[in-house]
Design an enzyme around this catalytic site. Structure first.
Site, PDB file in Angstrom:
ATOM      1  N   ASP A  49      -9.245 -15.589  -5.541  1.00  0.00           N
ATOM      2  CA  ASP A  49      -9.336 -14.586  -6.812  1.00  0.00           C
ATOM      3  C   ASP A  49      -7.588 -14.752  -7.255  1.00  0.00           C
ATOM      4  O   ASP A  49      -6.695 -14.422  -6.590  1.00  0.00           O
ATOM      5  CB  ASP A  49      -9.597 -13.170  -6.549  1.00  0.00           C
ATOM      6  CG  ASP A  49     -10.093 -12.327  -7.644  1.00  0.00           C
ATOM      7  OD1 ASP A  49      -8.919 -12.541  -8.662  1.00  0.00           O
ATOM      8  OD2 ASP A  49     -10.932 -11.734  -7.840  1.00  0.00           O
ATOM      9  N   SER A  97     -12.541 -11.043 -13.492  1.00  0.00           N
ATOM     10  CA  SER A  97     -13.513 -11.386 -12.258  1.00  0.00           C
ATOM     11  C   SER A  97     -14.812 -11.197 -12.430  1.00  0.00           C
ATOM     12  O   SER A  97     -15.737 -12.060 -11.895  1.00  0.00           O
ATOM     13  CB  SER A  97     -13.078 -10.754 -10.993  1.00  0.00           C
ATOM     14  OG  SER A  97     -11.700 -11.109 -10.519  1.00  0.00           O
ATOM     15  N   GLU A 275     -14.337 -14.232  -0.190  1.00  0.00           N
ATOM     16  CA  GLU A 275     -13.107 -14.126  -1.316  1.00  0.00           C
ATOM     17  C   GLU A 275     -11.836 -13.773  -0.601  1.00  0.00           C
ATOM     18  O   GLU A 275     -11.726 -12.933   0.046  1.00  0.00           O
ATOM     19  CB  GLU A 275     -13.376 -13.092  -2.575  1.00  0.00           C
ATOM     20  CG  GLU A 275     -12.778 -13.019  -3.542  1.00  0.00           C
ATOM     21  CD  GLU A 275     -12.701 -11.786  -4.176  1.00  0.00           C
ATOM     22  OE1 GLU A 275     -12.488 -12.048  -5.268  1.00  0.00           O
ATOM     23  OE2 GLU A 275     -12.957 -10.660  -3.973  1.00  0.00           O
TER      24      GLU A 275
HETATM   25 ZN   LIG Z   1      -7.144  -9.808 -11.670  1.00  0.00          ZN
END
Ligand SMILES: [Zn+2]
Length: 464
Positions: A49, A97, A275
Site C-alpha cells: 500500500d 486505496s 497487503e
Molecule cells: Zn494512504
C-alpha cells in the site's frame, strides 16, 4: 551512403522486419510457455500500500547495502515479468486505496472511498474473491493495517463508504473468507467490550461459532489449527515494523506463511491477498525509516509467497501497489556535499522509532529544545536551534496545510532532508506510475503498460 540511399532501403528493412515479426514474437511466446502462461491453481496477490518507485528504491538500497542481500521482489521480477501500471479512477486522477483495490478486485473503474460498488453507490460489483469462493476455492486476506481497511475490504465487502468498517467486518465473515488477519479488532467488538460496534454484536463470538480459530497474538497464531482463522492482533492498526520488536504481534511474513499453509489444504486451490498496509501510513507521515522498514517487511512476505510458488509451480504470484504515497524522493545532497551522495542509509539504520511514536513524544506544542531532544533520542541526529524552531513553529504545514496535514512531522521531515537525503512532495497520495510484476502461470501478461483494472482479468483468466 547518401541520405537518398538510406531512405530507399527503408521499405526493404520494413518488409524484412514484418516477415521476421512472427518469428520474434513466436520466440517470446515460446519463452513464456509452461512457466508464465497456462492455468493457475492458486493466486497470491501482494499489494504494497503506497509503495511507489522510491519506496521500492530505498528498500532495495537498504537491503543490498546495509543488510547485504537482494530483495525478494527482485527475485520475483527476475523469475517472471514486469509491467508498468497506471491507476486512475472513474472520478479522479489521484486514487486512494478503496478505489484502487476495488479496481484490481473487480476490473471496473471505481469512485473514491466506495468499497467495490458501482458508480451509483448502491450496486455491488462482484470481486475476484467472490468468484473463486463460489467455486469452492480457499480465500484469504492479510494486512498489517486493519482487516476492515479499504484494501482487504474491496475483495470481500461492498459498502458505499470505506469508513463503514463495522459493516465490512460483518461482510468479510458472512462471505466466509477462510483466513482473515490484521488489525482493527475494534470493529468486531461491541462498545461494552471497548469496541466500536453500535449494534451490540460480538463478531469474535460469532466467528468462533462459525468455526473460526480466533487468535490475538503471534504464539496463538502459530498454534492455531483448522481451516479457518480470524487473527486480530491490535484494536487499531498493527504496529509499524520499526516499533514491532517488543510486541507480541506476528510479522507480515509469519501471517503470510500461516495463511498459505492453511489455504493450500484446499484441493481446488485458493486466492489470497496479502497487503503491506502501513508502508502507506509511514509515507503519509513522511517517515523515511518507517517507510523503508515496512517495505522490507512486505518484501519478506513476498519471499514467503515466492518460496511457496517455487514448490507449487501452479501458483500465480503478483506483486503490485495500489498507489504511490507522499511523493517520496531520494534526493542528492547533504549540507556540504559537492557531489550527489544520496540517502544516508547508516542514518536510517540508527532510527529507533516510527514518526507515530515520535509525534506522541513531541506532544501538542513542543519547544525547540524538546524537538532537539526528541530528534536526538530517536534518530541520533543533533539538529540546529533554527531547525528545531522550524519544527516547533510547524512551518511546512502552515505553508500548505492541504498537502501537509500531520502536525510537526512534515516540518521535521523537511529539516531532516539534508541529514537523511529523503524528500517528500506532500503527505498525500500521488498519481505516480507503479509496477505489477509476477511469476507463475498467467504472469506472461504482466508486460507493457497495464491499467490496474486489467489485473482482475489476468487473475480471473489464470484461475478459470
Ligand atoms: Zn494512504
Amino acid at each position: 551512403m547518401t541520405r537518398r540511399d538510406r531512405s530507399s532501403l527503408l521499405p526493404l528493412l520494413l518488409l524484412v522486419s514484418l516477415l521476421l515479426a512472427p518469428i520474434w514474437s513466436g520466440c517470446a511466446t515460446m519463452g513464456a510457455t509452461d512457466a508464465s502462461s497456462g492455468k493457475a491453481k492458486n493466486v497470491i496477490l501482494l499489494i504494497g500500500d503506497g509503495m511507489g518507485p522510491s519506496h521500492f528504491g530505498a528498500a532495495w538500497l537498504y537491503s543490498n547495502r546495509v543488510l547485504k542481500k537482494d530483495l525478494q521482489m527482485v527475485q520475483v521480477m527476475n523469475a517472471g515479468r514486469t509491467a508498468y501500471l497506471v491507476n486512475d479512477t472513474a472520478d479522479a486522477i489521484v486514487t486512494e486505496s478503496a478505489a484502487a483495490a476495488g479496481q484490481i478486485a473487480t476490473g471496473r473503474k471505481m469512485t473514491a472511498r466506495a468499497i467495490s460498488m458501482a458508480a451509483d453507490g448502491k450496486t455491488p460489483v462482484t470481486t475476484v474473491m467472490e468468484m473463486v469462493k463460489v467455486k469452492g476455492l480457499g480465500t484469504g486476506l492479510v494486512t498489517t493495517s486493519g482487516i476492515t481497511d479499504a484494501t482487504p475490504a474491496a475483495f470481500a465487502a461492498h459498502v458505499p463508504h470505506r469508513s463503514d468498517e463495522a459493516s465490512v467486518a460483518e461482510q468479510e465473515l458472512k462471505l466466509g473468507v477462510d483466513v482473515l488477519m490484521g488489525g482493527r479488532k475494534q470493529f468486531f467488538l461491541p462498545e461494552v467490550s471497548a469496541g466500536k460496534r453500535k449494534d451490540g454484536r460480538n463478531l469474535l463470538d460469532e466467528a468462533r461459532a462459525a468455526g473460526y480459530a480466533v487468535v490475538g497474538d503471534a504464539e496463538a497464531l502459530k498454534a492455531a489449527q483448522g481451516g479457518k482463522i480470524l487473527g486480530l492482533f491490535n484494536m487499531g492498526n498493527m504496529v509499524y515494523e520499526i516499533d514491532r520488536k517488543a510486541t507480541m504481534e506476528p510479522s507480515l511474513a509469519e501471517m503470510t506463511a500461516k495463511t498459505l499453509d492453511v489455504l493450500s489444504r484446499n484441493p481446488k486451490g485458493f486466492f489470497a491477498m496479502i497487503e503491506g498496509g502501513r508502508i502507506d501510513h509511514a509515507a503519509h507521515r513522511n517517515d523515511a525509516a518507517g517507510t523503508i522498514l515496512d517495505t522490507l517487511a512486505f518484501d519478506e512476505a513476498v519471499g514467503v509467497a515466492r518460496e511457496f510458488a517455487r514448490k507449487n509451480p501452479d501458483t500465480l504470484v503478483i506483486v503490485t501497489a495500489d498507489h504511490e504515497t507522499a511523493g517520496m524522493a531520494l534526493i542528492g545532497h547533504s549540507k556540504d556535499s559537492k557531489e550527489y551522495i544520496g540517502i544516508d542509509l547508516a542514518a536510517v539504520q540508527k532510527v529507533t522509532a516510527s514518526f507515530e511514536v515520535i509525534a506522541e513524544d513531541l506532544g501538542k506544542s513542543p519547544t525547540p529544545q524538546k524537538v532537539q531532544q526528541v530528534v536526538k533520542e530517536y534518530l541520533g541526529i543533533q539538529i540546529t536551534e533554527d531547525e528545531a524552531k522550524t519544527v516547533a513553529n510547524d512551518t511546512i504545514r502552515k505553508l500548505d496545510p492541504a498537502n501537509y496535514s500531520y502536525p510537526y512531522l512534515h516540518s521535521l521531515a523537511f529539516v531532516l532532508r539534508p541529514y537523511l537525503r529523503v524528500g517528500w512532495g506532500s503527505q498525500t497520495h500521488t498519481a505516480s506510475p507503479l509496477w505489477a510484476f509476477g511469476m507463475g502461470p498467467g504472469s506472461a501478461r504482466l508486460t507493457g503498460l497495464l491499467h490496474n483494472t486489467q489485473l482482475f482479468d489476468i487473475m480471473k483468466t489464470a484461475m478459470e
